[in-house]
Design a protein around this motif. Sequence first.
Motif, PDB file in Angstrom:
ATOM      1  N   THR A  63       0.945  -1.227  -0.133  1.00 12.34           N
ATOM      2  CA  THR A  63       0.185  -0.112   0.034  1.00 12.34           C
ATOM      3  C   THR A  63       0.951   1.118  -0.130  1.00 12.34           C
ATOM      4  N   GLY A  64       0.546   2.140  -0.982  1.00 17.10           N
ATOM      5  CA  GLY A  64       1.450   3.358  -0.971  1.00 17.10           C
ATOM      6  C   GLY A  64       0.267   4.542  -0.645  1.00 17.10           C
ATOM      7  N   ARG A  65       0.732   5.212   0.496  1.00 15.56           N
ATOM      8  CA  ARG A  65      -0.303   6.482   0.582  1.00 15.56           C
ATOM      9  C   ARG A  65       0.289   7.844   0.455  1.00 15.56           C
ATOM     10  N   THR A  66      -0.552   8.712  -0.123  1.00 14.46           N
ATOM     11  CA  THR A  66       0.224   9.943  -0.551  1.00 14.46           C
ATOM     12  C   THR A  66      -0.623  11.030   0.165  1.00 14.46           C
ATOM     13  N   TYR A  67      -0.043  11.925   0.959  1.00 16.95           N
ATOM     14  CA  TYR A  67      -0.743  13.184   1.707  1.00 16.95           C
ATOM     15  C   TYR A  67      -0.122  14.518   1.236  1.00 16.95           C
ATOM     16  N   PHE A  68      -1.132  15.416   1.579  1.00 19.01           N
ATOM     17  CA  PHE A  68      -0.699  16.807   1.177  1.00 19.01           C
ATOM     18  C   PHE A  68      -1.467  17.672   2.503  1.00 19.01           C
ATOM     19  N   ARG A  69      -0.109  18.222   3.311  1.00 20.69           N
ATOM     20  CA  ARG A  69      -0.692  18.920   4.642  1.00 20.69           C
ATOM     21  C   ARG A  69      -1.418  17.725   5.330  1.00 20.69           C
ATOM     22  N   GLU A  70      -2.639  18.388   5.936  1.00 22.11           N
ATOM     23  CA  GLU A  70      -3.250  17.183   6.717  1.00 22.11           C
ATOM     24  C   GLU A  70      -3.996  16.240   5.965  1.00 22.11           C
ATOM     25  N   HIS A  71      -4.239  16.247   4.618  1.00 20.81           N
ATOM     26  CA  HIS A  71      -5.019  15.447   3.862  1.00 20.81           C
ATOM     27  C   HIS A  71      -4.482  14.309   3.253  1.00 20.81           C
ATOM     28  N   GLU A  72      -5.093  13.035   3.257  1.00 21.30           N
ATOM     29  CA  GLU A  72      -4.543  12.030   2.618  1.00 21.30           C
ATOM     30  C   GLU A  72      -5.211  11.904   1.340  1.00 21.30           C
ATOM     31  N   PHE A 124       4.218   8.873   1.581  1.00 15.70           N
ATOM     32  CA  PHE A 124       4.768   9.950   1.060  1.00 15.70           C
ATOM     33  C   PHE A 124       3.953  11.331   1.627  1.00 15.70           C
ATOM     34  N   TYR A 125       4.773  12.429   2.201  1.00 14.91           N
ATOM     35  CA  TYR A 125       4.142  13.492   2.833  1.00 14.91           C
ATOM     36  C   TYR A 125       4.386  14.619   1.955  1.00 14.91           C
ATOM     37  N   PHE A 126       3.678  15.385   1.358  1.00 12.05           N
ATOM     38  CA  PHE A 126       3.787  16.664   0.779  1.00 12.05           C
ATOM     39  C   PHE A 126       3.594  17.672   1.717  1.00 12.05           C
ATOM     40  N   ASP A 127       4.460  18.668   1.913  1.00 10.54           N
ATOM     41  CA  ASP A 127       4.131  19.982   2.687  1.00 10.54           C
ATOM     42  C   ASP A 127       3.350  19.435   3.971  1.00 10.54           C
ATOM     43  N   PRO A 128       3.944  18.521   4.750  1.00  6.38           N
ATOM     44  CA  PRO A 128       3.254  18.421   6.179  1.00  6.38           C
ATOM     45  C   PRO A 128       3.553  19.568   7.149  1.00  6.38           C
ATOM     46  N   PRO A 129       2.478  19.610   7.838  1.00  5.90           N
ATOM     47  CA  PRO A 129       2.662  20.805   8.771  1.00  5.90           C
ATOM     48  C   PRO A 129       4.112  21.104   9.560  1.00  5.90           C
ATOM     49  N   TRP A 130       4.412  19.789   9.743  1.00  5.00           N
ATOM     50  CA  TRP A 130       5.875  19.858  10.607  1.00  5.00           C
ATOM     51  C   TRP A 130       7.163  19.866   9.597  1.00  5.00           C
ATOM     52  N   ASN A 131       6.821  19.862   8.289  1.00  4.48           N
ATOM     53  CA  ASN A 131       7.737  20.169   7.274  1.00  4.48           C
ATOM     54  C   ASN A 131       7.419  20.870   6.225  1.00  4.48           C
ATOM     55  N   PRO A 132       6.895  22.261   6.309  1.00  2.61           N
ATOM     56  CA  PRO A 132       6.106  22.842   5.580  1.00  2.61           C
ATOM     57  C   PRO A 132       7.219  23.252   4.425  1.00  2.61           C
ATOM     58  N   GLY A 133       6.546  23.214   2.946  1.00  4.20           N
ATOM     59  CA  GLY A 133       7.004  23.390   1.884  1.00  4.20           C
ATOM     60  C   GLY A 133       7.914  22.157   1.399  1.00  4.20           C
ATOM     61  N   ARG A 134       8.105  21.213   2.136  1.00  6.22           N
ATOM     62  CA  ARG A 134       9.309  20.131   1.858  1.00  6.22           C
ATOM     63  C   ARG A 134       8.111  18.920   1.795  1.00  6.22           C
ATOM     64  N   GLN A 135       9.418  17.786   1.661  1.00  4.82           N
ATOM     65  CA  GLN A 135       8.344  16.450   1.734  1.00  4.82           C
ATOM     66  C   GLN A 135       9.160  15.383   2.610  1.00  4.82           C
TER      67      GLN A 135
END
Length: 513
Positions: free
Chosen positions: A74-83, A195-206
Amino acid sequence: MGPAPVVIAGAGPVGLATALLLAGWRVPTVVLEAAARRDPSGSKAICFQRDVLDILDRVGVAAPMVAEGVTWTTGRTYFREHELFSVTFPRAAVPPWINISQARVEELLCARVAAEPLVDLRYGSAVIGYREDGDGVEVLTRDGPVRGTHLVGADGPRSAVRRLAGIDFPGRSFADLFLICDIKASLPFPSERRFYFDPPWNPGRQVLVHQCPDSVWRIDWQVPPGFDPGTADLDAMIRRITGSLPYEIVWLTVYRFHSRVASAFGRGRVFVAGDAAHLFAPFGARGLNSGLQDAENLAWKLALVRRGAPAALLDSYELERRAAALVNLAVTGKTMEFLVPQTPEQWEWRRRVLERAVGDPEARRSIDSGKLAEPYWYVDSPLTTRSPVPVPAEPGAARPPVPGVICPDARVAGGRLRQRFGAGFVVLVARKDRVAAGVSAAAEVAGVAPVEVVALADLGVDPAVLGGEADSVHLVRPDGHLAAVLPAFSAAELAAALGRATGGEPDGQRRVR
């Protein structure tokens, strides 16, 4: 005194695999490694693609790799707080890829080398020069010269062989920093890649999280400029992944990514392979996988030339593998434009795509977190008997079984079709009564290239599985790529295709240098 060896610089996976592949052809090698000993630390490259596992199977290490390795389903992709989305892959007897550390693969390869009398591995032997003549190459080390027929530089990004050969390494190195951290932990999402895009704990990065064997997890962070792991709060960073669960740091390093392809892959009797020939951004695992494909491509051609095939056969190494490297460079370049934009326009495109993807499934198709490594298609190679059927070039596209493309796999008695490849050319005839004529057609190249002629019916394979017909012929190279596909058996056309695939002229006539 036995035959002169092929000299290989570099005892990483590409150099070791090249040596073992050559040993399979009964070609001796001397492997010169500048380091005093093997470095067993860190995950480094971790993802090995299915077709590359076939190469590693031919040197005897794929079975333990698959037994130990992890395949995420399973591969999960997130953007900020959203899956944004998840993808699921069914478990398979032959996995599409496995995660296992490069260090462990090197350990397995070294064990095979230690048991192989045709490979002489020498640590603490840096290449400091070479002299080439009409009969071979004299490779210079501080312990004295080593004489061989050819020199292969598999000695990494700072390749001494590439430098000594005067081969340029154009491209660029990027300032963006990434932290790799291997941790040991029992996380509650086994068999997943996140894979986390722009998580709140690493904004603008992944941040990318991969499972590896033995409860080790590989975490790739994009980190800000000036990041120093010695002063950073690593515990706070890791806790974003582990929560309150206990963990242990196994290894960490900070790296920059590079996009470079050597201006030439060969110069006379000297060749470069792996990281000495190309560097790609790591997302998509196209670096080491491609390097191992370099190793096999070069090994069978060196072996055949030493057996009497035209020296021009070696010219096709650069033609085929540099073309593959340029495609990998373009694919990974597009990925990194999305992951680490370098212009305001690229940043704006990324922002729009990710924000739209929260509610728009169509926008999710534009998210590029890496296109997985795949075999290249040698449709334009001088070794290929060309077909009018077009081959799509898009990453991940299904490619028809036409000349140049890797041969499809199929179940056969006792295993898989691809497990029959590697020791020479294989001619797959649809009809049993064509075997004898196929053997006769192969007679002209039999002195330099082993050729096995097999009826698909005897393997229990329907020709349709290979896109064939009732009387079709598939000529398979030692590396598993199709050299020719004949819609109907013709002894003359098969002989011409074999001549072409072993370095003959385009009309199939052989030439000797």
